[in-house]
Scaffold this active site. Structure first.
Site, PDB file in Angstrom:
ATOM      1  CD1 TRP A  75      -1.984   3.429 -14.189  1.00  0.00           C
ATOM      2  CD2 TRP A  75      -1.654   1.410 -15.085  1.00  0.00           C
ATOM      3  NE1 TRP A  75      -0.712   3.035 -13.852  1.00  0.00           N
ATOM      4  CE2 TRP A  75      -0.479   1.789 -14.406  1.00  0.00           C
ATOM      5  CE3 TRP A  75      -1.664   0.169 -15.732  1.00  0.00           C
ATOM      6  CZ2 TRP A  75       0.649   0.993 -14.334  1.00  0.00           C
ATOM      7  CZ3 TRP A  75      -0.526  -0.635 -15.660  1.00  0.00           C
ATOM      8  CH2 TRP A  75       0.605  -0.220 -14.970  1.00  0.00           C
ATOM      9  CG  ASN A  76      -2.747  -2.089 -11.492  1.00  0.00           C
ATOM     10  OD1 ASN A  76      -3.597  -1.327 -11.057  1.00  0.00           O
ATOM     11  ND2 ASN A  76      -2.098  -2.937 -10.721  1.00  0.00           N
TER      12      ASN A  76
ATOM     13  N   PRO B  19     -11.417   7.193 -12.069  1.00  0.00           N
ATOM     14  CG  PRO B  19     -12.296   6.579 -14.159  1.00  0.00           C
ATOM     15  CD  PRO B  19     -12.486   7.542 -13.019  1.00  0.00           C
ATOM     16  CG  ASP B  20      -4.585   6.045 -14.442  1.00  0.00           C
ATOM     17  OD1 ASP B  20      -3.829   6.419 -13.532  1.00  0.00           O
ATOM     18  OD2 ASP B  20      -4.298   6.139 -15.659  1.00  0.00           O
TER      19      ASP B  20
ATOM     20  CB  SER C 169       2.173   5.107  -6.456  1.00  0.00           C
ATOM     21  OG  SER C 169       1.687   6.433  -6.435  1.00  0.00           O
TER      22      SER C 169
ATOM     23  CD  GLU D 134      -6.183  -1.938   0.131  1.00  0.00           C
ATOM     24  OE1 GLU D 134      -5.169  -2.659   0.082  1.00  0.00           O
ATOM     25  OE2 GLU D 134      -7.052  -2.058   1.005  1.00  0.00           O
ATOM     26  CG  LEU D 135      -0.704   2.871  -0.335  1.00  0.00           C
ATOM     27  CD1 LEU D 135       0.048   3.693   0.690  1.00  0.00           C
ATOM     28  CD2 LEU D 135      -1.425   3.768  -1.332  1.00  0.00           C
TER      29      LEU D 135
ATOM     30  CB  CYS E 122      -0.568  -3.927  -6.022  1.00  0.00           C
ATOM     31  SG  CYS E 122      -2.097  -4.847  -5.821  1.00  0.00           S
TER      32      CYS E 122
ATOM     33  CD  GLU F 154       5.039  -1.156  -6.846  1.00  0.00           C
ATOM     34  OE1 GLU F 154       4.918   0.083  -6.730  1.00  0.00           O
ATOM     35  OE2 GLU F 154       4.099  -1.942  -6.714  1.00  0.00           O
TER      36      GLU F 154
HETATM   37  P1  NAD Z   1      -0.829   6.423  -9.023  1.00  0.00           P
HETATM   38  O1  NAD Z   1      -0.686   6.580  -7.561  1.00  0.00           O
HETATM   39  O2  NAD Z   1       0.058   7.216  -9.902  1.00  0.00           O
HETATM   40  O3  NAD Z   1      -2.331   6.737  -9.502  1.00  0.00           O
HETATM   41  C1  NAD Z   1      -3.443   6.124  -8.924  1.00  0.00           C
HETATM   42  C2  NAD Z   1      -4.648   7.044  -9.041  1.00  0.00           C
HETATM   43  O4  NAD Z   1      -4.396   8.211  -8.263  1.00  0.00           O
HETATM   44  C3  NAD Z   1      -4.952   7.524 -10.459  1.00  0.00           C
HETATM   45  O5  NAD Z   1      -6.343   7.570 -10.640  1.00  0.00           O
HETATM   46  C4  NAD Z   1      -4.385   8.925 -10.472  1.00  0.00           C
HETATM   47  O6  NAD Z   1      -5.044   9.777 -11.387  1.00  0.00           O
HETATM   48  C5  NAD Z   1      -4.676   9.364  -9.057  1.00  0.00           C
HETATM   49  N1  NAD Z   1      -3.837  10.463  -8.571  1.00  0.00           N
HETATM   50  C6  NAD Z   1      -2.578  10.790  -8.933  1.00  0.00           C
HETATM   51  N2  NAD Z   1      -2.172  11.867  -8.235  1.00  0.00           N
HETATM   52  C7  NAD Z   1      -3.182  12.220  -7.423  1.00  0.00           C
HETATM   53  C8  NAD Z   1      -3.362  13.244  -6.451  1.00  0.00           C
HETATM   54  N3  NAD Z   1      -2.409  14.125  -6.176  1.00  0.00           N
HETATM   55  N4  NAD Z   1      -4.546  13.296  -5.791  1.00  0.00           N
HETATM   56  C9  NAD Z   1      -5.517  12.396  -6.042  1.00  0.00           C
HETATM   57  N5  NAD Z   1      -5.407  11.415  -6.952  1.00  0.00           N
HETATM   58  C10 NAD Z   1      -4.247  11.320  -7.630  1.00  0.00           C
HETATM   59  O7  NAD Z   1      -0.663   4.848  -9.252  1.00  0.00           O
HETATM   60  P2  NAD Z   1      -0.559   4.080 -10.602  1.00  0.00           P
HETATM   61  O8  NAD Z   1       0.776   4.325 -11.185  1.00  0.00           O
HETATM   62  O9  NAD Z   1      -1.745   4.335 -11.421  1.00  0.00           O
HETATM   63  O10 NAD Z   1      -0.658   2.556 -10.090  1.00  0.00           O
HETATM   64  C11 NAD Z   1       0.434   1.806  -9.797  1.00  0.00           C
HETATM   65  C12 NAD Z   1       0.663   1.754  -8.312  1.00  0.00           C
HETATM   66  O11 NAD Z   1      -0.510   1.311  -7.652  1.00  0.00           O
HETATM   67  C13 NAD Z   1       1.726   0.731  -7.952  1.00  0.00           C
HETATM   68  O12 NAD Z   1       2.548   1.258  -6.937  1.00  0.00           O
HETATM   69  C14 NAD Z   1       0.928  -0.445  -7.432  1.00  0.00           C
HETATM   70  O13 NAD Z   1       1.621  -1.290  -6.559  1.00  0.00           O
HETATM   71  C15 NAD Z   1      -0.209   0.232  -6.764  1.00  0.00           C
HETATM   72  N6  NAD Z   1      -1.373  -0.639  -6.652  1.00  0.00           N
HETATM   73  C16 NAD Z   1      -1.732  -1.101  -5.418  1.00  0.00           C
HETATM   74  C17 NAD Z   1      -2.787  -1.992  -5.284  1.00  0.00           C
HETATM   75  C18 NAD Z   1      -3.200  -2.556  -3.948  1.00  0.00           C
HETATM   76  O14 NAD Z   1      -4.273  -3.157  -3.839  1.00  0.00           O
HETATM   77  N7  NAD Z   1      -2.394  -2.398  -2.906  1.00  0.00           N
HETATM   78  C19 NAD Z   1      -3.499  -2.399  -6.427  1.00  0.00           C
HETATM   79  C20 NAD Z   1      -3.103  -1.899  -7.664  1.00  0.00           C
HETATM   80  C21 NAD Z   1      -2.039  -1.010  -7.768  1.00  0.00           C
END
Ligand code: NAD
Length: 529
Positions: free
Chosen positions: A168-169, A193-194, A244, A265-266, A299, A397
């Protein structure tokens, strides 16, 4: 009650975007009206601004089938025609940016300047990949098995359908910017998307179609990650996940089970190093942007700062001044520097991290409190010192506007402490001696390192790969790799005159000649190109 500005995006507009969500095709059940819907909230005041369908696993499978059928036609277009669509998209995106910025701000609560970063990012992706697609995707002659006798060519075919699961960010950068290289490579794309921020990707989908993308080539499915993740990963040919580290591991396991290639990308716990010869004022300004852009929900934002003891006091004072000068508020204009956090879960984490640190002896230099007077999820830019390893935020984080300041005696200490982390996404080095900065950079375990910048220099260098080491990810975006990952490479080798098989008779002579040939080849290759 907070008097936050209402979203300037009309409800009917968001309803129209919601109708672009991929829906059932030939199936009778469940129909769209049978499906539950997900309310979408505006973080500025937590009001419900719209809703989208909560898609089912069958919807996902349908979406992939539609994208696959469209991709067959799309992949047959000459690459220049695909590029023309993306170039039109680039211009239209910039033309319509104010409308898009309103949508991004509505569903994320970020400051407008942070939303603009996303628009510029998507335009950069369109320009970069538009300019390079022909050359990157072109077939390339490679060195053959036997010089002159083997003609070897590497081709790049689209993988088929790419699944993009995004957070979502940065709901535009991490869905639409990511889709651009996949599309240019000739793939269909399904974006998940989120669950809280679907409208931005839908806005991008609408514009791509207007710019000439075949209707079904991109599908957007909205709903819960755990429900839609597995059917998506099972049905697509490649999955690009941003989110994440915890969910990334689940994605990797699922992808492993289905042998679907993936990039991850985490998260990060990114460090900024202020060396003894840094211009502290400049470093403090850069650090403030690096820590508090997007209210720290980035991130690659900075959550740890290691400052050399000789400049520590000056840097601390300048940095605190910079942080305090940032304006925190809601507004659909450019008047504020820092916006809201996304939701209560984020706010809870930020508060818990700071409370835990303070309880264990950390000192708050500035910030350290929520601002319910501005909106339900606002939190002040926060700088902590006296942070010790047993505090939660020392390693974990936070993903909010909170940074820990550490004093170090030597550059080696700063490097060692930076690398003492499970993460390895981004880092930043500040020094007046850029050569020294570049040397320090190569000793850091981070996929990108910015010298005299916090994150934008490396992220914006689209020609170079971007991604994480260690628990920060697998694979890279941007650059050639960011497009080639969405292709299957194929090697076609044509053998002329002499085959490889040993002769029926005279194998000894053949073995000696082959060995001599291999030796000769090495000697010749040592003479240089
Ligand atoms: P998240 O992992 O909770 O969710 C990301 C996406 O994954 C969402 O669309 C969510 O619906 C989906 N998702 C959740 N559970 C799932 C599953 N079991 N199977 C498939 N999809 C699933 O992350 P978040 O809280 O939305 O974002 C924040 C995290 O993302 C932070 O840790 C941040 O550092 C990281 N991030 C990394 C980058 C990068 O480029 N490395 C960029 C942006 C954000």
């Amino acid at each position: 009650m907070v008097d936050a500005p209402a979203s300037p995006v009309a409800r009917e507009r968001l309803d129209a975007l919601a109708r672009l969500v991929s829906g059932p095709t030939d199936r009778e059940e469940p129909t769209r009206t049978d499906r539950d819907s997900l309310p979408i909230h505006a973080p500025y005041d937590d009001s419900v601004v719209g809703e989208v369908p909560s898609c089912t696993p069958d919807d996902v499978r349908d979406a992939v089938s539609k994208a696959r059928a469209a991709a067959d036609e799309w992949a047959a277009w000459p690459v220049e025609d695909r590029v023309a669509v993306i170039r039109r998209f680039h211009d239209a995106l910039l033309d319509r940016r104010e409308d898009l910025l309103d949508v991004i701000q509505t569903e994320t609560g970020k400051a407008r300047v942070d939303a603009l970063e996303e628009v510029l990012d998507a335009a950069t992706a369109a320009r970069y990949y538009g300019n390079h697609a022909g050359q990157v995707l072109g077939s390339t002659r490679r060195g053959g098995a036997i010089p002159l006798l083997t003609k070897t060519v590497e081709h790049h075919h689209p993988v088929g359908v790419v699944g993009i699961i995004s957070p979502w960010n940065y709901p535009l950068s991490l869905s639409i910017s990511e889709a651009i290289p996949a599309l240019l490579a000739g793939n269909g794309v399904v974006i998940k998307p989120d669950e809280g921020t679907p409208f931005t990707a839908l806005w991008g989908l609408e514009l791509l179609r207007e710019c000439g993308l075949p209707d079904d080539a991109v599908q957007v499915v909205t709903g819960e990650g755990p429900t839609l993740g597995e059917p998506l990963i099972e049905a697509v040919d490649y999955v690009s996940f941003t989110g994440s580290t915890e969910v990334g591991r689940t994605i990797a396991e699922t992808a492993g089970r289905h042998l679907t290639e993936c990039s991850l990308e985490l998260g990060g716990k990114n460090a900024l190093l202020v060396l003894d010869d840094a211009n502290v004022e400049r470093a403090a300004r850069g650090a403030a942007r690096g820590c508090f852009a997007n209210a720290g929900q980035l991130c690659i934002s900075i959550e740890r700062i290691y400052v050399h003891e000789s400049v520590a006091d000056d840097f601390r004072d300048a940095f605190v001044r910079e942080a305090r000068a940032l304006t925190l508020d809601a507004g659909y204009d450019y008047d504020h520097d820092v916006g809201s956090l996304l939701d209560d879960a984020l706010l809870e984490t930020v508060e818990a991290h700071v409370e835990n640190a303070v309880e264990k002896g950390a000192t708050v230099l500035t910030g350290g409190r929520a601002r319910p007077d501005l909106g339900p999820y606002f939190y002040e830019p926060t700088i902590l010192t006296d942070v010790t390893p047993e505090m939660t935020l020392a390693d974990e984080e936070t993903f909010g506007p909170v940074v820990s300041l550490y004093e170090v005696e030597t550059v080696s200490d700063a490097i060692e402490q930076t690398n003492d982390s499970a993460y390895g996404l981004n880092a930043s080095v500040w020094t007046e001696n850029t050569e020294r900065g570049e040397q320090v950079a190569t000793r850091l375990e981070a996929g990108t390192v910015n010298v005299n910048e916090a994150y934008a220099a490396a992220w914006g260098s689209f020609d170079a790969p971007m991604g994480g080491m260690k628990d920060s990810g697998i694979g890279r975006r941007h650059g050639r790799r960011g497009m080639l990952k969405y292709t299957e490479s194929q090697t076609v080798a044509t053998q002329r005159i002499a085959p490889f098989s040993p002769p029926k008779r005279g194998k000894r002579l053949w073995a000696d000649s082959a060995s001599f040939g291999v030796l000769l080849w090495k000697r010749i290759s040592e003479l240089g190109p």
